[in-house]
Every structure is written in C-alpha cells, then in structure tokens.
Design a protein around this motif. Structure first.
Motif, PDB file in Angstrom:
ATOM      1  N   UNK A 122      44.501  37.722  55.054  1.00 34.08           N
ATOM      2  CA  UNK A 122      45.341  36.684  55.853  1.00 34.08           C
ATOM      3  C   UNK A 122      44.556  35.816  56.974  1.00 34.08           C
ATOM      4  N   UNK A 123      43.572  34.980  56.584  1.00 34.92           N
ATOM      5  CA  UNK A 123      42.821  34.555  57.472  1.00 34.92           C
ATOM      6  C   UNK A 123      43.572  33.803  58.795  1.00 34.92           C
ATOM      7  N   UNK A 124      44.771  33.420  58.510  1.00 36.67           N
ATOM      8  CA  UNK A 124      45.681  32.963  59.740  1.00 36.67           C
ATOM      9  C   UNK A 124      45.747  33.818  60.612  1.00 36.67           C
ATOM     10  N   UNK A 125      46.207  35.047  60.260  1.00 36.68           N
ATOM     11  CA  UNK A 125      46.416  36.223  61.327  1.00 36.68           C
ATOM     12  C   UNK A 125      45.229  36.383  61.778  1.00 36.68           C
ATOM     13  N   UNK A 126      44.053  36.466  61.122  1.00 40.15           N
ATOM     14  CA  UNK A 126      42.612  36.714  62.030  1.00 40.15           C
ATOM     15  C   UNK A 126      42.352  35.752  62.796  1.00 40.15           C
ATOM     16  N   UNK A 127      42.476  34.485  62.583  1.00 42.17           N
ATOM     17  CA  UNK A 127      42.425  33.475  63.359  1.00 42.17           C
ATOM     18  C   UNK A 127      43.210  33.316  64.731  1.00 42.17           C
ATOM     19  N   UNK A 128      44.638  33.801  64.475  1.00 41.11           N
ATOM     20  CA  UNK A 128      45.263  34.172  65.801  1.00 41.11           C
ATOM     21  C   UNK A 128      44.707  35.127  66.531  1.00 41.11           C
ATOM     22  N   UNK A 129      44.203  36.244  66.076  1.00 40.65           N
ATOM     23  CA  UNK A 129      43.534  37.092  67.033  1.00 40.65           C
ATOM     24  C   UNK A 129      42.413  36.559  67.699  1.00 40.65           C
ATOM     25  N   UNK A 130      41.621  35.690  67.016  1.00 39.50           N
ATOM     26  CA  UNK A 130      40.349  35.096  67.578  1.00 39.50           C
ATOM     27  C   UNK A 130      40.857  34.255  68.650  1.00 39.50           C
ATOM     28  N   UNK A 131      42.029  33.508  68.531  1.00 39.72           N
ATOM     29  CA  UNK A 131      42.440  32.337  69.500  1.00 39.72           C
ATOM     30  C   UNK A 131      42.741  33.283  70.713  1.00 39.72           C
ATOM     31  N   UNK A 132      43.482  34.566  70.565  1.00 40.20           N
ATOM     32  CA  UNK A 132      43.687  35.259  71.624  1.00 40.20           C
ATOM     33  C   UNK A 132      42.403  35.636  72.525  1.00 40.20           C
ATOM     34  N   UNK A 133      41.293  36.037  71.633  1.00 38.98           N
ATOM     35  CA  UNK A 133      40.156  36.232  72.117  1.00 38.98           C
ATOM     36  C   UNK A 133      39.497  35.119  73.044  1.00 38.98           C
ATOM     37  N   UNK A 134      39.503  34.040  72.281  1.00 36.17           N
ATOM     38  CA  UNK A 134      38.901  32.593  73.006  1.00 36.17           C
ATOM     39  C   UNK A 134      39.837  32.645  74.340  1.00 36.17           C
ATOM     40  N   UNK A 135      40.986  32.716  74.151  1.00 38.95           N
ATOM     41  CA  UNK A 135      41.945  32.370  75.400  1.00 38.95           C
ATOM     42  C   UNK A 135      41.466  33.125  76.554  1.00 38.95           C
ATOM     43  N   UNK A 136      41.457  34.546  76.248  1.00 40.29           N
ATOM     44  CA  UNK A 136      40.922  35.592  77.261  1.00 40.29           C
ATOM     45  C   UNK A 136      39.815  35.309  77.759  1.00 40.29           C
ATOM     46  N   UNK A 137      38.574  35.154  76.930  1.00 35.75           N
ATOM     47  CA  UNK A 137      37.465  34.660  77.306  1.00 35.75           C
ATOM     48  C   UNK A 137      37.218  33.642  78.289  1.00 35.75           C
ATOM     49  N   UNK A 138      38.045  32.385  78.082  1.00 33.12           N
ATOM     50  CA  UNK A 138      38.109  31.203  78.776  1.00 33.12           C
ATOM     51  C   UNK A 138      38.555  31.578  79.981  1.00 33.12           C
TER      52      UNK A 138
END
Length: 120
Positions: free
Chosen positions: A75-91
């Motif tokens: 489920x690539x979308x769920x993985x992408x949601x998790x990656x977006x959380x990392x990107x938001x936190x990193x920013x």
C-alpha cells in the motif's frame, strides 16, 4: 496527515528488519503470495504470516484474492503518508536549527582574559 495511532502502527511495523525486507520485495517485485514472500527467509510460514498481519494492520500491505492465491501488495499510499510525516518533521527541525544558527552567529561571544582559557 496520518493519525497518531496509525503513525505509531506504521513505525512499529517498519521497525523490524524482516518486515522492511518484505516491503522492499513487494515494492520491487510487485504482488507476491505468502509462499513467495517466505522463500528467502529462514522462518516458518506461520512466522511470515505473523509479520504480514502486522504490516496489514498498519495498512502498509493489503491482501487480495486471485482464485486460490491470496497475493499481498504494497500500500504505497500509506508508506507515502508516513514519508510525508518525516518530511514535515524534518522541515520543522531544519527551520529550528536555522534559527539557532542565526542566533548563534548574531550573538557576540564573550572574550576571555589572559589566563581564563583553562578554567572550566
């Protein structure tokens, strides 16, 4: 953005090397059956099935039905949601560190008098 519980479930699932390897294979090879997923691992089918259940509960994989087979797919979308959380936190952390760097660059440093450089 994912809920705290779904993020927690995703991170718990991603925290295991076997589950990471399973996700990697599904990403590179596409849909696989449990038998195909289990092939490279030195563990029983029930053990692999337990890993798949964790991934499925976390929403990282889905199981389908193709006749007698039950292929698993990423489920690539769920993985992408998790990656977006990392990107938001990193920013957010990058912005904080940038502010700290500017503050430190603008703050005058105290000068040490002779003989003070060895004091704690």
């Amino acid at each position: 953005m994912q809920s705290v519980q779904s993020l927690s479930d995703s991170f718990a699932a991603l925290g295991d090397p076997t589950r990471l390897a399973i996700l990697g294979r599904l990403a590179s090879e596409g849909d696989l059956t449990v038998q195909e997923i289990a092939r490279p691992f030195a563990m029983s089918l029930p053990a692999v099935s337990q890993h798949l259940k964790v991934l499925e509960r976390a929403g990282l994989i889905a199981r389908g039905r193709d006749g007698q087979k039950r292929p698993c797919r990423l489920n690539a979308e769920r993985l992408a949601e998790t990656a977006r959380w990392f990107d938001h936190t990193r920013a957010a952390w990058d912005a904080r560190l940038d502010r700290l760097e500017r503050f430190l660059a603008e703050t005058p440093r105290p000068t040490l008098s002779k003989g003070d450089d060895n004091e704690p």
